[in-house]
Scaffold this motif. Sequence first.
Motif, PDB file in Angstrom:
ATOM      1  N   THR A 132       0.834  -1.198   0.000  1.00  9.57           N
ATOM      2  CA  THR A 132       0.000   0.000   0.000  1.00  9.57           C
ATOM      3  C   THR A 132       0.875   1.257   0.000  1.00  9.57           C
ATOM      4  OG1 THR A 132      -0.046   0.087   2.416  1.00  9.57           O
ATOM      5  CG2 THR A 132      -1.785  -1.196   1.319  1.00  9.57           C
ATOM      6  N   TYR A 133       0.278   2.385  -0.410  1.00 10.89           N
ATOM      7  CA  TYR A 133       1.038   3.631  -0.435  1.00 10.89           C
ATOM      8  C   TYR A 133       1.561   3.974   0.957  1.00 10.89           C
ATOM      9  CZ  TYR A 133       2.366   8.476  -0.661  1.00 10.89           C
ATOM     10  OH  TYR A 133       3.091   9.632  -0.549  1.00 10.89           O
ATOM     11  N   ALA A 134       0.736   3.801   1.980  1.00  5.27           N
ATOM     12  CA  ALA A 134       1.129   4.185   3.338  1.00  5.27           C
ATOM     13  C   ALA A 134       2.400   3.467   3.772  1.00  5.27           C
ATOM     14  CB  ALA A 134      -0.010   3.894   4.309  1.00  5.27           C
ATOM     15  N   GLY A 135       2.443   2.151   3.580  1.00  2.37           N
ATOM     16  CA  GLY A 135       3.634   1.396   3.960  1.00  2.37           C
ATOM     17  C   GLY A 135       4.818   1.700   3.078  1.00  2.37           C
ATOM     18  N   ARG A 136       4.572   1.795   1.776  1.00  2.00           N
ATOM     19  CA  ARG A 136       5.646   2.046   0.816  1.00  2.00           C
ATOM     20  C   ARG A 136       6.297   3.407   1.058  1.00  2.00           C
ATOM     21  NH1 ARG A 136       2.739   2.169  -3.687  1.00  2.00           N
ATOM     22  NH2 ARG A 136       2.982   4.395  -4.052  1.00  2.00           N
ATOM     23  N   HIS A 137       5.475   4.425   1.294  1.00  2.40           N
ATOM     24  CA  HIS A 137       6.029   5.764   1.476  1.00  2.40           C
ATOM     25  C   HIS A 137       6.893   5.837   2.738  1.00  2.40           C
ATOM     26  CE1 HIS A 137       6.504  10.052   1.434  1.00  2.40           C
ATOM     27  NE2 HIS A 137       5.936  10.146   2.634  1.00  2.40           N
ATOM     28  N   SER A 138       6.477   5.183   3.807  1.00  2.38           N
ATOM     29  CA  SER A 138       7.287   5.167   5.022  1.00  2.38           C
ATOM     30  C   SER A 138       8.614   4.461   4.780  1.00  2.38           C
ATOM     31  CB  SER A 138       6.525   4.485   6.160  1.00  2.38           C
ATOM     32  OG  SER A 138       5.385   5.236   6.511  1.00  2.38           O
ATOM     33  N   MET A 139       8.586   3.360   4.020  1.00  7.76           N
ATOM     34  CA  MET A 139       9.816   2.637   3.701  1.00  7.76           C
ATOM     35  C   MET A 139      10.742   3.495   2.834  1.00  7.76           C
ATOM     36  SD  MET A 139      11.514  -0.188   4.121  1.00  7.76           S
ATOM     37  CE  MET A 139      10.281  -1.369   4.672  1.00  7.76           C
ATOM     38  N   ASP A 140      10.181   4.165   1.825  1.00 10.06           N
ATOM     39  CA  ASP A 140      10.986   5.043   0.971  1.00 10.06           C
ATOM     40  C   ASP A 140      11.658   6.134   1.802  1.00 10.06           C
ATOM     41  OD1 ASP A 140      10.048   3.563  -1.165  1.00 10.06           O
ATOM     42  OD2 ASP A 140       8.609   5.063  -1.844  1.00 10.06           O
ATOM     43  N   THR A 141      10.871   6.744   2.686  1.00  8.05           N
ATOM     44  CA  THR A 141      11.391   7.809   3.540  1.00  8.05           C
ATOM     45  C   THR A 141      12.498   7.270   4.449  1.00  8.05           C
ATOM     46  OG1 THR A 141       9.254   8.932   3.517  1.00  8.05           O
ATOM     47  CG2 THR A 141      10.770   9.521   5.287  1.00  8.05           C
ATOM     48  N   ALA A 142      12.312   6.074   4.965  1.00  7.87           N
ATOM     49  CA  ALA A 142      13.315   5.461   5.838  1.00  7.87           C
ATOM     50  C   ALA A 142      14.625   5.225   5.086  1.00  7.87           C
ATOM     51  CB  ALA A 142      12.784   4.148   6.411  1.00  7.87           C
ATOM     52  N   LEU A 143      14.544   4.773   3.830  1.00  6.32           N
ATOM     53  CA  LEU A 143      15.753   4.508   3.042  1.00  6.32           C
ATOM     54  C   LEU A 143      16.544   5.781   2.805  1.00  6.32           C
ATOM     55  CD1 LEU A 143      14.285   1.974   0.449  1.00  6.32           C
ATOM     56  CD2 LEU A 143      16.093   1.493   2.111  1.00  6.32           C
ATOM     57  N   VAL A 144      15.873   6.861   2.421  1.00  3.07           N
ATOM     58  CA  VAL A 144      16.572   8.124   2.182  1.00  3.07           C
ATOM     59  C   VAL A 144      17.133   8.669   3.496  1.00  3.07           C
ATOM     60  CG1 VAL A 144      16.334  10.508   1.401  1.00  3.07           C
ATOM     61  CG2 VAL A 144      15.228   8.670   0.122  1.00  3.07           C
ATOM     62  N   LEU A 167       9.866   4.788   9.677  1.00  7.46           N
ATOM     63  CA  LEU A 167       8.953   3.681   9.385  1.00  7.46           C
ATOM     64  C   LEU A 167       7.602   3.850  10.073  1.00  7.46           C
ATOM     65  CD1 LEU A 167      11.416   0.644   9.683  1.00  7.46           C
ATOM     66  CD2 LEU A 167      10.481   1.609   7.571  1.00  7.46           C
ATOM     67  N   THR A 168       7.582   4.552  11.200  1.00  5.88           N
ATOM     68  CA  THR A 168       6.358   4.683  11.989  1.00  5.88           C
ATOM     69  C   THR A 168       5.788   6.098  11.983  1.00  5.88           C
ATOM     70  OG1 THR A 168       7.713   5.056  13.979  1.00  5.88           O
ATOM     71  CG2 THR A 168       7.000   2.799  13.545  1.00  5.88           C
ATOM     72  N   MET A 169       6.331   6.990  11.155  1.00  6.60           N
ATOM     73  CA  MET A 169       5.974   8.416  11.233  1.00  6.60           C
ATOM     74  C   MET A 169       4.495   8.681  10.952  1.00  6.60           C
ATOM     75  SD  MET A 169       7.665   9.825   7.697  1.00  6.60           S
ATOM     76  CE  MET A 169       7.065   9.231   6.093  1.00  6.60           C
ATOM     77  N   ASN A 170       3.862   7.856  10.135  1.00  6.58           N
ATOM     78  CA  ASN A 170       2.471   8.124   9.741  1.00  6.58           C
ATOM     79  C   ASN A 170       1.469   7.158  10.362  1.00  6.58           C
ATOM     80  OD1 ASN A 170       3.017  10.382   8.133  1.00  6.58           O
ATOM     81  ND2 ASN A 170       3.536   9.093   6.372  1.00  6.58           N
ATOM     82  N   ASP A 252      10.809  12.645   3.641  1.00  2.93           N
ATOM     83  CA  ASP A 252       9.359  12.489   3.462  1.00  2.93           C
ATOM     84  C   ASP A 252       8.887  13.321   2.268  1.00  2.93           C
ATOM     85  OD1 ASP A 252       6.605  12.279   3.785  1.00  2.93           O
ATOM     86  OD2 ASP A 252       6.524  13.431   5.623  1.00  2.93           O
ATOM     87  N   ARG A 253       9.267  14.579   2.237  1.00  4.45           N
ATOM     88  CA  ARG A 253       8.832  15.475   1.157  1.00  4.45           C
ATOM     89  C   ARG A 253       9.384  15.043  -0.198  1.00  4.45           C
ATOM     90  NH1 ARG A 253       9.309  21.696   3.352  1.00  4.45           N
ATOM     91  NH2 ARG A 253       9.382  21.221   5.568  1.00  4.45           N
ATOM     92  N   TYR A 254      10.660  14.671  -0.215  1.00  5.29           N
ATOM     93  CA  TYR A 254      11.263  14.262  -1.487  1.00  5.29           C
ATOM     94  C   TYR A 254      10.570  13.019  -2.041  1.00  5.29           C
ATOM     95  CZ  TYR A 254      14.645  12.534  -4.864  1.00  5.29           C
ATOM     96  OH  TYR A 254      15.236  12.064  -6.012  1.00  5.29           O
ATOM     97  N   CYS A 255      10.392  12.011  -1.194  1.00  3.11           N
ATOM     98  CA  CYS A 255       9.778  10.758  -1.660  1.00  3.11           C
ATOM     99  C   CYS A 255       8.335  10.978  -2.099  1.00  3.11           C
ATOM    100  CB  CYS A 255       9.858   9.697  -0.566  1.00  3.11           C
ATOM    101  SG  CYS A 255      11.543   9.151  -0.219  1.00  3.11           S
ATOM    102  N   ALA A 256       7.617  11.866  -1.409  1.00  2.00           N
ATOM    103  CA  ALA A 256       6.242  12.162  -1.805  1.00  2.00           C
ATOM    104  C   ALA A 256       6.196  12.803  -3.191  1.00  2.00           C
ATOM    105  CB  ALA A 256       5.596  13.095  -0.784  1.00  2.00           C
ATOM    106  N   ARG A 257       7.214  13.558  -3.550  1.00  6.53           N
ATOM    107  CA  ARG A 257       7.226  14.252  -4.835  1.00  6.53           C
ATOM    108  C   ARG A 257       7.583  13.331  -6.005  1.00  6.53           C
ATOM    109  NH1 ARG A 257       7.542  17.817  -1.071  1.00  6.53           N
ATOM    110  NH2 ARG A 257       7.236  20.063  -1.390  1.00  6.53           N
TER     111      ARG A 257
END
Length: 378
Positions: A132-144, A167-170, A252-257
């Motif tokens: 899901t987007y929610a899990g994926r976005h947290s993982m992307d943010t964690a990697l960066v 990983l738990t920010m959202n 977070d902002r970069y990955c969202a963009r």
Amino acid sequence: MNKRRISMQDMVLGEPLQWDVFDTTGHLLLSRGHVIDNTHLLESLVSRGLFIDLPHKQTEAPLTVAKVPELPSVLRFINLAHKRLESLLFGLHTETDATTKILEVAKTVIYAANLNPDIAIACILLNQSVTTYAGRHSMDTALVSLLVAQVMKKSPDEVKIIVAAALTMNIGMLRQHDHFQEKQGPLTEQEMAIVKKHPQEGVRLLQQAGIDHPDWLTCVLQHHENEDGSGYPHGLKGPEISQNAKIISLADRYCARVTGRTYRQPLLPPAALRGLFFEESKTIDKNLAPFFIHELGMYPPGTHVRLLNGEIGVVTRKGHQVSAPIVHALLAPGGAPLSFPIQRDTSKTLFAIREALYPSQADVRFSMQHLWGKEARL
């Protein structure tokens, strides 16, 4: 000589040869470990006939070959971490020892990214259907966040907490997140209230699950605060905001963009980076910009690009310059698929990047393993 003919498929441009290579008369042409970086030379050699020498089964004693351990797959570890994280977050209220379990996921992410950071970053752009987007976005943010924290020389324990916090920010709006991303129109007042409140709600849920690490909770609480005081939930400014929370906020902002939404196309990576550090400069800590630019570059791994010579390919690793990564070309200048990916150093004038492309513009088909080998196998 017990020979076996090899073909273009056995040869990877820019990679060391795995065998000694002979011509049809048994003359040694290339020694094991030699790197061929010229397409025309490779085609010429193959047309002449290339062979490797195999041991004779009847007359030679079998060779004792040490087994080379198979390289772990970065992609597989990240996908496993995705699934474990999603299960933990949605069932956090029933978990015992949630701190240890989430930190185990964080350690898996760190291990995978350190195996090959280029593959880890490429997952952000190329591994979008994993969950899901929610899990994926947290993982992307964690990697960066992880890669930036490491280049900033944060201690291993601090890096682990930063990753866990990302990983738990959202978690405070976990069940609404995918709905918000798919919604076509603006959020209602009630939905906006959920968004504004999610850092505080996230801290509450984490504490309820027994997570009490102060920096972890601070990062979750402050990851939407802005340098100029325009953020939420408390409108903190500059030094009032934890540096680790600022790292997560920028990631977070970069990955969202750079990732897609139902209602809008993602930004291309160069535009996302420019927008973050130039157009929104008042809301961010400019001291962090060099670290993000160093780790991501203008064209991070996974970016589709067109080169000056007309070839189209995908960025596969960082180069010595932030605007000149290594690319593997997949399409010839006329648009015909190449027989195999050709490595290009974009710091060379002929192979410089002309522009970044959306995947739909590039229109190339490949798997991550095709470009990165077994470290990117599913």
